[in-house]
Design a protein around this motif. Structure first.
Motif, PDB file in Angstrom:
ATOM      1  N   UNK A   4       0.849  -1.199   0.000  1.00 25.14           N
ATOM      2  CA  UNK A   4       0.000   0.000   0.000  1.00 25.14           C
ATOM      3  C   UNK A   4       0.883   1.248   0.000  1.00 25.14           C
ATOM      4  N   UNK A   5       1.497   1.501  -1.147  1.00 22.42           N
ATOM      5  CA  UNK A   5       2.400   2.651  -1.240  1.00 22.42           C
ATOM      6  C   UNK A   5       1.658   3.965  -1.034  1.00 22.42           C
ATOM      7  N   UNK A   6       0.397   4.031  -1.458  1.00 26.79           N
ATOM      8  CA  UNK A   6      -0.367   5.278  -1.304  1.00 26.79           C
ATOM      9  C   UNK A   6      -0.557   5.638   0.158  1.00 26.79           C
ATOM     10  N   UNK A   7      -0.699   4.621   1.036  1.00 29.83           N
ATOM     11  CA  UNK A   7      -0.842   4.898   2.468  1.00 29.83           C
ATOM     12  C   UNK A   7       0.450   5.504   3.024  1.00 29.83           C
ATOM     13  N   UNK A   8       1.591   5.019   2.542  1.00 35.16           N
ATOM     14  CA  UNK A   8       2.872   5.595   2.967  1.00 35.16           C
ATOM     15  C   UNK A   8       2.997   7.039   2.484  1.00 35.16           C
ATOM     16  N   UNK A   9       2.632   7.278   1.230  1.00 39.26           N
ATOM     17  CA  UNK A   9       2.725   8.633   0.688  1.00 39.26           C
ATOM     18  C   UNK A   9       1.812   9.580   1.467  1.00 39.26           C
ATOM     19  N   UNK A  10       0.623   9.107   1.808  1.00 43.02           N
ATOM     20  CA  UNK A  10      -0.318   9.929   2.573  1.00 43.02           C
ATOM     21  C   UNK A  10       0.274  10.341   3.922  1.00 43.02           C
ATOM     22  N   UNK A  11       0.922   9.398   4.624  1.00 40.99           N
ATOM     23  CA  UNK A  11       1.527   9.715   5.922  1.00 40.99           C
ATOM     24  C   UNK A  11       2.718  10.653   5.758  1.00 40.99           C
ATOM     25  N   UNK A  12       3.491  10.447   4.690  1.00 39.21           N
ATOM     26  CA  UNK A  12       4.610  11.358   4.448  1.00 39.21           C
ATOM     27  C   UNK A  12       4.113  12.770   4.159  1.00 39.21           C
ATOM     28  N   UNK A  13       3.033  12.890   3.401  1.00 37.40           N
ATOM     29  CA  UNK A  13       2.471  14.212   3.129  1.00 37.40           C
ATOM     30  C   UNK A  13       1.964  14.854   4.414  1.00 37.40           C
ATOM     31  N   UNK A  14       1.421  14.028   5.313  1.00 34.64           N
ATOM     32  CA  UNK A  14       1.018  14.559   6.618  1.00 34.64           C
ATOM     33  C   UNK A  14       2.236  15.120   7.350  1.00 34.64           C
ATOM     34  N   UNK A  15       3.334  14.402   7.299  1.00 34.11           N
ATOM     35  CA  UNK A  15       4.558  14.870   7.966  1.00 34.11           C
ATOM     36  C   UNK A  15       5.004  16.214   7.398  1.00 34.11           C
ATOM     37  N   UNK A  16       4.933  16.343   6.071  1.00 38.28           N
ATOM     38  CA  UNK A  16       5.317  17.623   5.454  1.00 38.28           C
ATOM     39  C   UNK A  16       4.365  18.742   5.871  1.00 38.28           C
ATOM     40  N   UNK A  17       3.078  18.441   5.932  1.00 40.22           N
ATOM     41  CA  UNK A  17       2.097  19.469   6.264  1.00 40.22           C
ATOM     42  C   UNK A  17       1.975  19.748   7.745  1.00 40.22           C
ATOM     43  N   UNK A  18       2.573  18.914   8.590  1.00 38.21           N
ATOM     44  CA  UNK A  18       2.487  19.084  10.047  1.00 38.21           C
ATOM     45  C   UNK A  18       3.889  18.986  10.641  1.00 38.21           C
ATOM     46  N   UNK A  19       4.731  19.904  10.225  1.00 33.24           N
ATOM     47  CA  UNK A  19       6.134  19.825  10.620  1.00 33.24           C
ATOM     48  C   UNK A  19       6.345  20.069  12.120  1.00 33.24           C
ATOM     49  N   UNK A  20       5.521  20.897  12.713  1.00 43.53           N
ATOM     50  CA  UNK A  20       5.635  21.119  14.150  1.00 43.53           C
ATOM     51  C   UNK A  20       5.349  19.819  14.903  1.00 43.53           C
ATOM     52  N   UNK A  21       4.277  19.124  14.501  1.00 37.82           N
ATOM     53  CA  UNK A  21       3.950  17.849  15.137  1.00 37.82           C
ATOM     54  C   UNK A  21       5.031  16.805  14.880  1.00 37.82           C
ATOM     55  N   UNK A  22       5.605  16.805  13.666  1.00 40.59           N
ATOM     56  CA  UNK A  22       6.682  15.863  13.354  1.00 40.59           C
ATOM     57  C   UNK A  22       7.902  16.135  14.220  1.00 40.59           C
ATOM     58  N   UNK A  23       8.225  17.403  14.404  1.00 41.52           N
ATOM     59  CA  UNK A  23       9.349  17.767  15.273  1.00 41.52           C
ATOM     60  C   UNK A  23       9.109  17.297  16.703  1.00 41.52           C
ATOM     61  N   UNK A  24       7.888  17.442  17.178  1.00 45.14           N
ATOM     62  CA  UNK A  24       7.547  16.986  18.523  1.00 45.14           C
ATOM     63  C   UNK A  24       7.623  15.462  18.616  1.00 45.14           C
ATOM     64  N   UNK A  25       7.272  14.786  17.529  1.00 47.85           N
ATOM     65  CA  UNK A  25       7.373  13.327  17.508  1.00 47.85           C
ATOM     66  C   UNK A  25       8.830  12.884  17.617  1.00 47.85           C
ATOM     67  N   UNK A  26       9.722  13.571  16.921  1.00 49.19           N
ATOM     68  CA  UNK A  26      11.152  13.266  17.009  1.00 49.19           C
ATOM     69  C   UNK A  26      11.619  13.356  18.464  1.00 49.19           C
ATOM     70  N   UNK A  27      11.230  14.425  19.132  1.00 46.37           N
ATOM     71  CA  UNK A  27      11.626  14.606  20.535  1.00 46.37           C
ATOM     72  C   UNK A  27      11.038  13.504  21.414  1.00 46.37           C
ATOM     73  N   UNK A  28       9.790  13.141  21.143  1.00 47.87           N
ATOM     74  CA  UNK A  28       9.129  12.104  21.940  1.00 47.87           C
ATOM     75  C   UNK A  28       9.804  10.753  21.742  1.00 47.87           C
TER      76      UNK A  28
END
Length: 400
Positions: free
Chosen positions: A348-372
């Motif tokens: 399911x490559x589209x599901x991976x792409x969707x999550x990656x696009x979420x990461x790009x569009x929610x960079x603050x949340x992604x940064x917080x995830x890295x810290x967590x």
């Protein structure tokens, strides 16, 4: 319970056996490692030569014949080399009185038939049940041939090794599997749960755990809006889901940079040739050098079709990376959904792409995830694995 266990670890190669042996030795157990690696190579993993028995000729010959099978239309020579290694280990082991034998599947049959019932026979299966593995790889081969419009053969278990491993399953007192995915594959094949034990692996945290400055630099890079660096480490093969990895890299847009670190198999070579403009390919690296690639990445991705564990996931988590991985490995055991990463279906490559696009569009949340990930969700160290393993043996001894 015995404070000091006498254990033989039997492995035709390395796998995780070297890490386990090193930690068990450091914890005071009497360990003998049987391998086909040279002692000087084993010593680089922290194991003194006096703890090692090596069948060096076996190692040389198997590597030669493996390369021949890659370039010539000849079958695997496992039918010769696996029993040969097992018989070699048996001749040495039966002269000693071990508490337990920890043997990898495929080389256990002769050994397990020869040792007395007083010695615990632990078999480790590094992947899913061999019949489940076969089914998944056959399906992936059919899929690859249709999608790529060419005849490609995936390296997969033959009838001989399937029959051999199923005999070993019956001879073993316990089968150690490395993830809940692998555990379920045995249950689906009608295997009794009481003979199974999940032994999650780990990472050498002293190697892969970055300084806080690395994490801060990653967070700054994410928040800056620069393309997100997406990393996969392993073998570029159809078994690792590289059809989907390539699709993800091609469809994810210019907001991402993809890097693959690892060797390329014959079944993955055409995809490598056709897609190296989308992916930065780096040749296989020594484990000690991998940390730099983890440290320079922002997200880790793992598209595998079938894996027992995949130590690279623990390494990535130790490095503070959010992970996107399929269900068919240890990902469901170590990832907290939406907090340290995401678990997605195979194919399911589209599901991976969707999550990656979420990461790009929610960079603050992604940064917080890295810290967590860095602060709260660390994987097990190899010393934890060794403690768990020795307790499993002790518990079995008390039940006998």
């Amino acid at each position: 319970m015995k404070s000091k266990l006498k254990i033989a670890i039997v492995v035709h190669g390395r796998f995780y056996a070297f890490d386990l042996a090193r930690e068990l030795i450091q914890q005071g157990h009497d360990i003998t490692l049987f391998t086909n690696y040279p002692k000087n190579i084993v010593e680089k993993f922290g194991i003194p030569p006096q703890y090692v028995k090596t069948f060096l000729l076996h190692g040389i010959l198997t590597r030669i014949f493996h390369k021949l099978t890659q370039v010539l239309p000849i079958d695997s020579f496992d039918f010769f080399f696996s029993p040969l290694f097992s018989r070699w280990a048996t001749k040495i082991i039966i002269k000693e009185n071990y508490d337990a034998i920890h043997c990898f599947s495929g080389i256990a049959e002769e050994l397990f038939k020869a040792i007395p019932d007083t010695t615990i026979k632990f078999l480790v299966r590094g992947s899913s049940h061999i019949k489940v593995q076969k089914q998944l790889l056959v399906e992936e081969e059919i899929r690859a041939n249709k999608l790529l419009n060419q005849s490609i053969e995936i390296d997969q278990p033959n009838d001989w090794i399937i029959q051999r491993e199923e005999i070993e399953y019956q001879l073993a007192d316990r089968i150690l599997v490395l993830s809940s995915f692998a555990y379920k594959s045995f249950i689906e094949q009608g295997f009794p749960p009481h003979k199974l034990k999940i032994l999650p692996l780990g990472a050498q945290l002293s190697v892969f755990r970055p300084d806080i400055e690395i994490i801060e630099a990653r967070c700054q890079r994410i928040l800056s809006g620069k393309p997100l660096k997406v990393l996969m480490v392993g073998t570029f093969s159809l078994r690792k889901g590289v059809i989907d990895f390539v699709k993800i890299a091609k469809n994810a847009s210019s907001n991402f940079q993809f890097q693959f670190v690892g060797g390329i198999t014959s079944d993955g070579y055409c995809l490598f040739q056709q897609n190296n403009k989308y992916i930065d390919f780096i040749d296989r690296q020594p484990e000690s050098e991998l940390k730099e690639f983890y440290h320079n990445a922002d997200i880790f991705i793992f598209t595998t079709i079938e894996d027992g564990y995949a130590v690279v996931l623990s390494q990535a988590q130790a490095g503070g990376l959010p992970i996107l991985a399929t269900t068919n490995c240890c990902a469901p055991d170590i990832i907290v959904e939406n907090e340290t990463g995401w678990i997605l279906p195979i194919h399911n490559s589209s599901a991976f792409v969707e999550k990656l696009q979420w990461c790009h569009g929610h960079r603050q949340e992604l940064s917080e995830m890295v810290t967590k990930v860095y602060q709260n969700f660390q994987p097990r160290d190899w010393s934890d694995v060794a403690v768990d393993f020795s307790k499993t043996i002790e518990n079995y001894l008390t039940q006998k």
